[in-house]
Design a protein around this motif. Structure first.
Motif, PDB file in Angstrom:
ATOM      1  N   UNK A  80       0.808  -1.220   0.000  1.00 60.03           N
ATOM      2  CA  UNK A  80       0.000   0.000   0.000  1.00 60.03           C
ATOM      3  C   UNK A  80       0.846   1.276   0.000  1.00 60.03           C
ATOM      4  N   UNK A  81       2.178   1.125  -0.155  1.00 55.27           N
ATOM      5  CA  UNK A  81       3.052   2.294  -0.290  1.00 55.27           C
ATOM      6  C   UNK A  81       3.568   2.860   1.018  1.00 55.27           C
ATOM      7  N   UNK A  82       3.460   2.109   2.103  1.00 53.59           N
ATOM      8  CA  UNK A  82       3.940   2.594   3.399  1.00 53.59           C
ATOM      9  C   UNK A  82       5.466   2.563   3.452  1.00 53.59           C
ATOM     10  N   UNK A  83       6.030   3.574   4.148  1.00 52.46           N
ATOM     11  CA  UNK A  83       7.456   3.635   4.444  1.00 52.46           C
ATOM     12  C   UNK A  83       7.615   4.167   5.862  1.00 52.46           C
ATOM     13  N   UNK A  84       8.774   3.890   6.450  1.00 53.72           N
ATOM     14  CA  UNK A  84       9.139   4.531   7.717  1.00 53.72           C
ATOM     15  C   UNK A  84       9.923   5.793   7.380  1.00 53.72           C
ATOM     16  N   UNK A  85       9.421   6.944   7.826  1.00 52.91           N
ATOM     17  CA  UNK A  85      10.003   8.225   7.436  1.00 52.91           C
ATOM     18  C   UNK A  85      11.480   8.318   7.790  1.00 52.91           C
ATOM     19  N   UNK A  86      11.865   7.709   8.918  1.00 54.26           N
ATOM     20  CA  UNK A  86      13.263   7.825   9.341  1.00 54.26           C
ATOM     21  C   UNK A  86      14.198   6.948   8.518  1.00 54.26           C
ATOM     22  N   UNK A  87      13.649   6.053   7.699  1.00 57.58           N
ATOM     23  CA  UNK A  87      14.459   5.142   6.904  1.00 57.58           C
ATOM     24  C   UNK A  87      14.411   5.480   5.413  1.00 57.58           C
ATOM     25  N   UNK A  88      13.983   6.699   5.118  1.00 52.37           N
ATOM     26  CA  UNK A  88      13.811   7.115   3.723  1.00 52.37           C
ATOM     27  C   UNK A  88      14.609   8.394   3.459  1.00 52.37           C
ATOM     28  N   UNK A  89      15.267   8.436   2.300  1.00 53.93           N
ATOM     29  CA  UNK A  89      15.937   9.654   1.858  1.00 53.93           C
ATOM     30  C   UNK A  89      15.228  10.190   0.611  1.00 53.93           C
ATOM     31  N   UNK A  90      15.121  11.504   0.536  1.00 48.09           N
ATOM     32  CA  UNK A  90      14.434  12.144  -0.580  1.00 48.09           C
ATOM     33  C   UNK A  90      15.394  12.213  -1.769  1.00 48.09           C
ATOM     34  N   UNK A  91      14.959  11.669  -2.915  1.00 52.82           N
ATOM     35  CA  UNK A  91      15.821  11.642  -4.106  1.00 52.82           C
ATOM     36  C   UNK A  91      15.248  12.426  -5.276  1.00 52.82           C
ATOM     37  N   UNK A  92      13.952  12.754  -5.202  1.00 54.94           N
ATOM     38  CA  UNK A  92      13.333  13.587  -6.232  1.00 54.94           C
ATOM     39  C   UNK A  92      12.088  14.235  -5.634  1.00 54.94           C
ATOM     40  N   UNK A  93      11.493  15.167  -6.367  1.00 54.22           N
ATOM     41  CA  UNK A  93      10.244  15.775  -5.885  1.00 54.22           C
ATOM     42  C   UNK A  93       9.241  14.659  -5.596  1.00 54.22           C
ATOM     43  N   UNK A  94       8.589  14.758  -4.435  1.00 54.45           N
ATOM     44  CA  UNK A  94       7.687  13.661  -4.039  1.00 54.45           C
ATOM     45  C   UNK A  94       6.578  14.199  -3.152  1.00 54.45           C
TER      46      UNK A  94
END
Length: 574
Positions: A80-94
């Protein structure tokens, strides 16, 4: 060599409709903080609590490799597209959606009306200015004294000193004894009747609560509260100590604490119509780590066992701490006792009046860190325990703070055995908070869902198997406000057993150390939300507290705020 240009990216957050611009490679958790959005994050971004869930709705991001100690999302959540915010890096506009279960809003905050022992005797008072007779002498040659004042000579600027000497017109001087050296705050006409104001603050790890007080009468004029902005950098004390290990981190946490207090000051000023610059005294009660972080003191030594901690109250100026009150106001922090027993526990003692009683009293203040005080007017001893955040709804699969939509009470119908519940604000259930967890534990035992060894019983119709192990379904997904089942897992039960053992064990250790029994305790004071909202009988049945057969139980309320108030209006209490 020319450095490569770092690409700036835009990140959108829904349903708040906020956007923030950050460099490529920025942690999503940091971007959320930059956007001013409060999100759950108990572990401080380590990926172990699993509370900072977000949903990617547009664009892409870079996921950190999963570690063995990290929290893994279920396969359904990943689909369903869930992620943990602390384990994600921004790589493009999102664009990300922050689901309701991850947001921090509408906290149920306990604010207690406070009282004091003795009369009103604040640290800031007005005194009549008396000048020696002129006898033809110039003003600069005459002496000045303050009628009724007998303390140290107050500090004052040359401008204020010259103003004192400039005229024979009757005047009053406002003196503050809140700082190490008395300070002259201002000079006014003798007939001026504008009251003096102060604020008392409970600087909690999670919430900051304050009350605006008329120092002349002790009347509470307004109350306000907010979430501690330090939450963004971790909810646990040790996590914040680690964050403050660098000078930059310590500065960030100091500013966050000051800004949180300023948020409360702004609310108090708006509600009361009183200018923040007219607030001339501040008293703050917080735990040892909060006191250090607010005052910019390096807290790293608090990680060491048996390290000595100063028991002197910390005194600062408002200007030094960046508080939006009269810049020369004193800030008095209730003294610490040890590494994990601080000014908030001292505030509990002042509020309970243990130091005035001949009878033996026990104060229990349970949160992430449990503080227990035993004593009477002749002596007092304390102990702390790592009770964990379970009683605040953290560390539990469906746990949450005491916010709107949290299940706060659970009970069993004695005739049918059906389990019912209530929520804060009568809203759709989003999760379960500490008082509800305790009630549910007892209800599960009563209905046979939980056996004597603390194991979930598959013979109960609500105990089902899941990929993570057995779980008890309290509220099915179709009836919740999140679309997810509200459950208690076997792992949750194990965690609760550890937490209750820590609390009950600490009480037992303290009683044994001072050769007391449960029969000797005459007064049991339960502080904070634990005492105000928890069913005490259920707390005893669940094993969090021993049974005190002859003790009178008192709900102490926000003893930390009450203690700060008491020291604000009474030098005797200081």
């Amino acid at each position: 060599m020319q450095q490569p240009e770092i690409k700036e990216l835009r990140v959108f957050f829904q349903p708040m409709n906020r956007v923030v611009t950050v460099p490529a490679g920025t942690s999503l958790f940091s971007a959320i903080a930059l956007a001013g959005i409060a999100i759950e994050g108990i572990c401080g971004g380590k990926g172990t609590c699993g509370k900072c869930r977000v949903i990617l709705t547009r664009g892409s991001c870079q996921e950190a490799p999963a570690s063995d100690s990290g929290c893994r999302l279920t396969k359904k959540e990943e689909e369903q597209g869930y992620h943990l915010a602390c384990q994600v890096k921004v790589t493009e506009d999102a664009e990300f959606t922050i689901p309701v279960e991850s947001r921090i809003d509408s906290p149920q905050i306990l604010i207690t009306r406070t009282g004091i022992t003795g009369g009103i005797d604040p640290a800031v008072k007005r005194y009549r200015v008396d000048m020696s007779p002129s006898d033809g002498l110039p003003f600069a040659s005459r002496s000045v004294r303050f009628a009724g004042y007998s303390g140290m000579r107050p500090r004052m600027s040359d401008e204020k000193y010259n103003k004192l000497l400039a005229t024979d017109i009757p005047r009053s001087a406002t003196l503050s004894e809140s700082r190490p050296t008395p300070v002259l705050l201002g000079i006014s006409p003798a007939d001026e009747s504008i009251p003096l104001y102060g604020i008392a603050v409970d600087l909690g790890t999670t919430t900051v609560v304050g009350c605006l007080v008329c120092l002349d009468t002790g009347e509470i004029l307004a109350t306000g509260s907010t979430l501690n902005r330090q939450i963004t950098y971790g909810e646990e004390l040790l996590t914040r100590i680690a964050y403050a290990s660098s000078p930059e981190g310590l500065i960030t946490l100091q500013k966050s604490a000051a800004e949180s207090i300023n948020d409360v000051i702004g609310t108090l000023s708006l509600v009361s119509g009183i200018k923040s610059a007219d607030i001339v005294d501040v008293c703050i009660a917080g735990n040892t780590v909060m006191n250090h972080l607010l005052c910019g003191l390096d807290p790293r030594y608090l990680e060491l066992t048996d390290v000595p901690v100063s028991r002197l109250p910390i005194k600062k100026s408002a200007q030094d701490l960046g508080l939006d009150v009269h810049p020369e106001s004193g800030v008095y922090c209730l003294p610490n006792v040890s590494r994990f027993v601080g000014g908030d526990a001292v505030g509990d003692m002042i509020t309970a009046g243990v130091h005035f009683s001949d009878e033996l009293s026990l104060i229990v203040d349970l949160g992430t860190n449990g503080e227990i005080v035993l004593g009477n007017r002749n002596w007092a001893a304390s102990v702390s325990c790592a009770s964990g955040p379970a009683f605040e709804g953290a560390g539990i699969r469906s746990g949450m703070r005491a916010m709107k939509g949290a299940i706060d009470h659970v009970w069993v119908n004695p005739d049918t055995g059906a389990i019912s519940w209530s929520t804060i604000g009568s809203a759709q259930a989003r999760g379960i908070c500490g008082s509800g967890i305790i009630d549910l534990g007892v209800a599960m035992v009563e209905t046979g869902a939980l056996d004597f060894a603390g194991k979930l019983n598959f013979r109960h119709p609500k105990v089902l198997s899941s990929p993570e192990g057995p779980e008890f379904i309290l509220v099915p997904a179709t009836e919740t406000g999140t679309g997810w089942d509200i459950v208690i897992t076997q792992q949750d039960i194990d965690y609760l057993m550890d937490s209750k053992a820590a609390a009950c064990g600490a009480i037992a250790v303290l009683l044994k150390r001072y050769k007391c029994t449960v029969w000797d305790v005459r007064h049991l004071y339960l502080a904070g939300a634990f005492g105000a909202y928890t069913d005490i009988q259920n707390a005893v049945r669940f094993g969090i507290l021993p049974r005190f057969p002859v003790a009178t139980v008192h709900a102490l309320g926000n003893g930390s705020l009450s203690g700060a108030y008491a020291t604000l209006v009474s030098m005797q209490n200081r």
